[in-house]
Design an enzyme around this catalytic site. Structure first.
Site, short mmCIF file in Angstrom:
data_model
loop_
_atom_site.label_atom_id
_atom_site.label_comp_id
_atom_site.label_asym_id
_atom_site.label_seq_id
_atom_site.Cartn_x
_atom_site.Cartn_y
_atom_site.Cartn_z
N SER A 187 0.83 -1.22 0.00
CA SER A 187 0.00 0.00 0.00
C SER A 187 0.85 1.26 0.00
O SER A 187 0.39 2.33 -0.37
CB SER A 187 -0.87 0.06 1.25
OG SER A 187 -1.87 -0.87 1.19
N CYS A 220 -2.15 0.56 10.14
CA CYS A 220 -1.43 -0.73 10.18
C CYS A 220 -1.47 -1.48 8.86
O CYS A 220 -2.47 -1.42 8.17
CB CYS A 220 -2.02 -1.59 11.29
SG CYS A 220 -1.61 -0.93 12.91
N PRO A 221 -0.37 -2.17 8.50
CA PRO A 221 0.88 -2.33 9.25
C PRO A 221 1.84 -1.15 9.12
O PRO A 221 2.86 -1.14 9.79
CB PRO A 221 1.48 -3.58 8.61
CG PRO A 221 0.96 -3.60 7.21
CD PRO A 221 -0.42 -2.99 7.28
N GLY A 222 1.55 -0.16 8.24
CA GLY A 222 2.40 1.03 8.26
C GLY A 222 2.94 1.49 6.91
O GLY A 222 3.86 2.31 6.88
N GLY A 223 2.38 1.00 5.84
CA GLY A 223 2.87 1.39 4.50
C GLY A 223 2.78 2.89 4.25
O GLY A 223 3.69 3.49 3.67
N ASP A 276 -6.58 5.51 5.29
CA ASP A 276 -6.78 4.37 4.39
C ASP A 276 -7.70 3.35 5.06
O ASP A 276 -7.58 2.15 4.82
CB ASP A 276 -5.38 3.76 4.09
CG ASP A 276 -5.39 2.75 2.96
OD1 ASP A 276 -6.30 2.81 2.12
OD2 ASP A 276 -4.49 1.90 2.92
N LYS A 305 -12.95 3.73 -0.55
CA LYS A 305 -13.05 2.33 -1.00
C LYS A 305 -14.35 2.16 -1.78
O LYS A 305 -15.42 2.61 -1.33
CB LYS A 305 -13.02 1.38 0.20
CG LYS A 305 -11.85 1.63 1.15
CD LYS A 305 -10.53 1.13 0.58
CE LYS A 305 -9.37 1.46 1.52
NZ LYS A 305 -8.07 1.05 1.01
C1 LIG Z 1 -6.06 -1.08 4.08
S1 LIG Z 1 -5.51 -1.20 5.71
C2 LIG Z 1 -4.38 0.12 5.83
C3 LIG Z 1 -3.06 -0.17 5.22
C4 LIG Z 1 -2.06 0.90 5.49
N1 LIG Z 1 -2.42 2.16 4.82
C5 LIG Z 1 -0.68 0.51 5.01
O1 LIG Z 1 -0.20 1.13 4.07
O2 LIG Z 1 -0.09 -0.41 5.59
C6 LIG Z 1 -6.87 -0.61 6.60
C7 LIG Z 1 -6.62 -0.47 8.09
O3 LIG Z 1 -7.69 0.31 8.62
C8 LIG Z 1 -7.91 -0.13 9.94
N2 LIG Z 1 -9.23 0.36 10.36
C9 LIG Z 1 -10.44 0.06 9.85
N3 LIG Z 1 -11.40 0.72 10.52
C10 LIG Z 1 -10.78 1.46 11.45
C11 LIG Z 1 -11.22 2.36 12.46
N4 LIG Z 1 -12.52 2.64 12.62
N5 LIG Z 1 -10.29 2.95 13.24
C12 LIG Z 1 -8.97 2.70 13.09
N6 LIG Z 1 -8.51 1.84 12.16
C13 LIG Z 1 -9.39 1.24 11.36
C14 LIG Z 1 -7.77 -1.63 9.87
O4 LIG Z 1 -7.44 -2.16 11.14
C15 LIG Z 1 -6.62 -1.80 8.87
O5 LIG Z 1 -5.38 -1.94 9.51
#
Ligand SMILES: C[S@@+](CC[C@H](N)C(=O)[O-])C[C@H]1O[C@@H](n2cnc3c(N)ncnc32)[C@H](O)[C@@H]1O
Length: 354
Positions: A187, A220-223, A276, A305
């Site tokens: 990501s 998470c994970p942090g991209g 994200d 999304k």
């Molecule tokens: C697509 S992943 C993010 C990837 C991240 N941008 C990366 O580059 O690694 C979506 C993340 O949103 C988090 N998430 C979803 N709903 C959330 C909320 N209401 N509050 C905080 N985190 C949330 C999920 O736990 C998940 O880790």
């Protein structure tokens, strides 16, 4: 040449066609769209030559969400004899302006990519023939239109041209980026591309500079955090998941295992908000606009999304919500949005308080 042809990610032709129809109508130009599913391109057919000429001068690739490239195109040149491709294409050049570059292109699909070698080879004799006909400059000229010879398959072509500054400077409209080996997720490329597409290079030093503070919702994970950290920023990463250990060790990341919809910044020093989270686009749009309206950040970069069918319409609904929130707060802002090359079923939106 009555057509406008645009490239898109395969599977997004309906969204692109809906967008072209809507954008043309805004310019009071009417016509109809055509496309086949999963081919990676769509056409808008004007009723008059003059309409297509106007439209190509008014539509910029930066305004279009689902288009990767835009050019004014001939009708399909069908049943091309492989021994006589150049002569067949040269029959169409009378309608073309003098161009400063030639791109021989193919759709970004599995079948299309099989044509990449042919396109590369064929561009050499075609370029020579076009120069001889004096429709192509001898040396590349960035100020002149770009000629596109687009081959959806080996026997069909569209010839056309795009305008500098309004087109994408990239072949096929695709930004290829190298995945950084130490980034925790793929990501990361989405945010990297978004910064390059939406923030002019000469402004990176001020708007993406070391020392700025950022909040990453759904980190998470942090991209995405990785992109901010590697630019020297300090990041508040909000997510219930697990953050990459190496990122935490940089000392530039504060982790908050909280709900991104409830998180509030503790200090008024946040420049970037990035998000994200996988959530309904309307909910994310409202949250982003609210942060901007309250002055909790200066710029926001986020993904909407779009797992639904009517993606173009969903994005417009999200834009309406943003407008409602920010107009009510009397906040002036700029908005950009793009279905980036590294995006899947999502578009990236950029908002900036001005
Ligand atoms: C697509 S992943 C993010 C990837 C991240 N941008 C990366 O580059 O690694 C979506 C993340 O949103 C988090 N998430 C979803 N709903 C959330 C909320 N209401 N509050 C905080 N985190 C949330 C999920 O736990 C998940 O880790």
């Amino acid at each position: 040449m009555k057509n406008i042809l645009c490239y898109c990610r395969a599977g997004f032709e309906t969204d692109l066609a809906n967008e072209l129809q809507a954008q043309a109508a805004e310019h009071h130009i009417y016509g109809y769209t055509s496309f086949k599913k999963n081919t990676g391109y769509a056409l808008f057919h004007c009723y008059q030559d003059a309409d297509a000429e106007q439209l190509i001068q008014r539509l910029s690739i930066t305004q279009l969400i689902f288009a990767r490239q835009i050019f004014r195109a001939s009708d399909a040149i069908d049943d091309i004899d492989s021994s006589d491709r150049i002569a067949t294409l040269l029959e169409q050049v009378d309608d073309m302006p003098f161009c400063g570059e030639l791109r021989v292109e193919y759709p970004d699909t599995t079948e299309g990519r099989e044509l990449s070698k042919f396109c590369r080879k064929f561009s050499v004799p075609l370029r020579q023939a076009l120069r001889k006909r004096e429709v192509l400059s001898n040396k590349p000229l960035a100020s002149k239109p770009v000629m596109h010879a687009f081959f959806p398959d080996g026997r069909t072509a569209y010839l056309g041209y795009s305008l500098p500054k309004l087109n994408s400077a990239l072949p096929l409209g695709i930004m290829r980026l190298k995945f950084p080996a130490s980034a925790p997720s793929r990501s990361t490329l989405k945010l990297d591309e978004a910064f390059q597409v939406f923030i002019p290079k000469e402004e990176h030093e001020s708007r993406l500079s070391a020392g700025l503070h950022a909040v990453d919702l759904g980190a998470c994970p942090g991209g995405w955090t990785y992109q901010l950290v590697s630019r020297g920023m300090f990041v508040q990463a909000v997510d219930n998941g697990k953050m990459d250990d190496a990122l935490m060790e940089t000392g530039q990341v504060n982790y908050f295992p909280e709900d991104g919809f409830k998180f509030t910044p503790k200090k008024k020093n946040v420049y970037w908000l990035v998000c994200d989270m996988i959530e309904q686009p309307q909910r994310v749009a409202k949250l982003m606009a609210t942060w901007l309206a309250r002055g909790w950040c200066k710029e926001a970069m986020f993904n909407l999304k779009l797992p639904m069918k009517r993606r173009y319409e969903s994005v417009q609904e999200a834009f309406d919500i943003i407008a409602q929130v920010l107009n009510q707060a009397d906040v002036k802002y700029t908005r950009q949005a793009k279905h980036l090359y590294h995006n899947r079923e999502e578009v990236t939106v950029h908002l900036r308080r001005i």
